[in-house]
Design a protein around this motif. Structure first.
Motif, PDB file in Angstrom:
ATOM      1  N   VAL A   1       4.315  -3.196   4.636  1.00  0.00           N
ATOM      2  CA  VAL A   1       3.556  -3.365   5.876  1.00  0.00           C
ATOM      3  C   VAL A   1       2.108  -2.933   5.668  1.00  0.00           C
ATOM      4  CG1 VAL A   1       3.343  -2.538   8.251  1.00  0.00           C
ATOM      5  CG2 VAL A   1       5.571  -3.173   7.359  1.00  0.00           C
ATOM      6  N   GLN A   2       1.900  -1.849   4.962  1.00  0.00           N
ATOM      7  CA  GLN A   2       0.543  -1.374   4.709  1.00  0.00           C
ATOM      8  C   GLN A   2      -0.245  -2.405   3.912  1.00  0.00           C
ATOM      9  OE1 GLN A   2       0.285   2.314   2.572  1.00  0.00           O
ATOM     10  NE2 GLN A   2      -1.933   2.383   2.676  1.00  0.00           N
ATOM     11  N   SER A   3       0.339  -2.945   2.861  1.00  0.00           N
ATOM     12  CA  SER A   3      -0.388  -3.932   2.062  1.00  0.00           C
ATOM     13  C   SER A   3      -0.655  -5.208   2.856  1.00  0.00           C
ATOM     14  CB  SER A   3       0.368  -4.247   0.776  1.00  0.00           C
ATOM     15  OG  SER A   3       1.578  -4.901   1.054  1.00  0.00           O
ATOM     16  N   PHE A   4       0.269  -5.581   3.751  1.00  0.00           N
ATOM     17  CA  PHE A   4       0.059  -6.761   4.594  1.00  0.00           C
ATOM     18  C   PHE A   4      -1.155  -6.564   5.488  1.00  0.00           C
ATOM     19  CE2 PHE A   4       0.685  -8.686   8.770  1.00  0.00           C
ATOM     20  CZ  PHE A   4       0.674 -10.027   8.432  1.00  0.00           C
ATOM     21  N   PHE A   5      -1.236  -5.407   6.155  1.00  0.00           N
ATOM     22  CA  PHE A   5      -2.350  -5.178   7.065  1.00  0.00           C
ATOM     23  C   PHE A   5      -3.662  -4.970   6.320  1.00  0.00           C
ATOM     24  CE2 PHE A   5       0.973  -4.273  10.238  1.00  0.00           C
ATOM     25  CZ  PHE A   5       0.506  -5.097  11.251  1.00  0.00           C
ATOM     26  N   GLU A   6      -3.624  -4.390   5.133  1.00  0.00           N
ATOM     27  CA  GLU A   6      -4.850  -4.274   4.340  1.00  0.00           C
ATOM     28  C   GLU A   6      -5.366  -5.655   3.955  1.00  0.00           C
ATOM     29  OE1 GLU A   6      -3.792  -1.753   1.078  1.00  0.00           O
ATOM     30  OE2 GLU A   6      -4.124   0.095   2.224  1.00  0.00           O
ATOM     31  N   SER A   7      -4.455  -6.537   3.563  1.00  0.00           N
ATOM     32  CA  SER A   7      -4.842  -7.901   3.205  1.00  0.00           C
ATOM     33  C   SER A   7      -5.394  -8.640   4.417  1.00  0.00           C
ATOM     34  CB  SER A   7      -3.628  -8.650   2.646  1.00  0.00           C
ATOM     35  OG  SER A   7      -3.936  -9.990   2.414  1.00  0.00           O
ATOM     36  N   ALA A   8      -4.748  -8.488   5.554  1.00  0.00           N
ATOM     37  CA  ALA A   8      -5.229  -9.146   6.769  1.00  0.00           C
ATOM     38  C   ALA A   8      -6.596  -8.604   7.163  1.00  0.00           C
ATOM     39  CB  ALA A   8      -4.229  -8.935   7.898  1.00  0.00           C
TER      40      ALA A   8
END
Length: 57
Positions: free
Chosen positions: A40-47
């Motif tokens: 989830v953290q990597s998803f939001f960082e990418s977004a």
């Protein structure tokens, strides 16, 4: 009739087995939650990076 020492030994062993199972389940839950949190953290960082790149200056 079963001797008293045998009844306590069997119930004690069962309690230990249940405690070990509970410990393993909690470790599995902790590991799964940690992995999910990283995803989830990597998803939001990418977004967030995508939004920053697309934003006009």
């Amino acid at each position: 009739m079963t001797p008293a020492w045998k009844r306590f030994t069997e119930s004690g062993a069962t309690s230990i087995e249940y405690a070990l199972i509970a410990a393993l389940v909690s470790v599995a839950i902790f590991a799964g939650a940690d992995r999910l949190g990283n995803s989830v953290q990597s998803f939001f960082e990418s977004a967030g990076e995508t939004v920053e790149e697309a934003a006009p200056e």
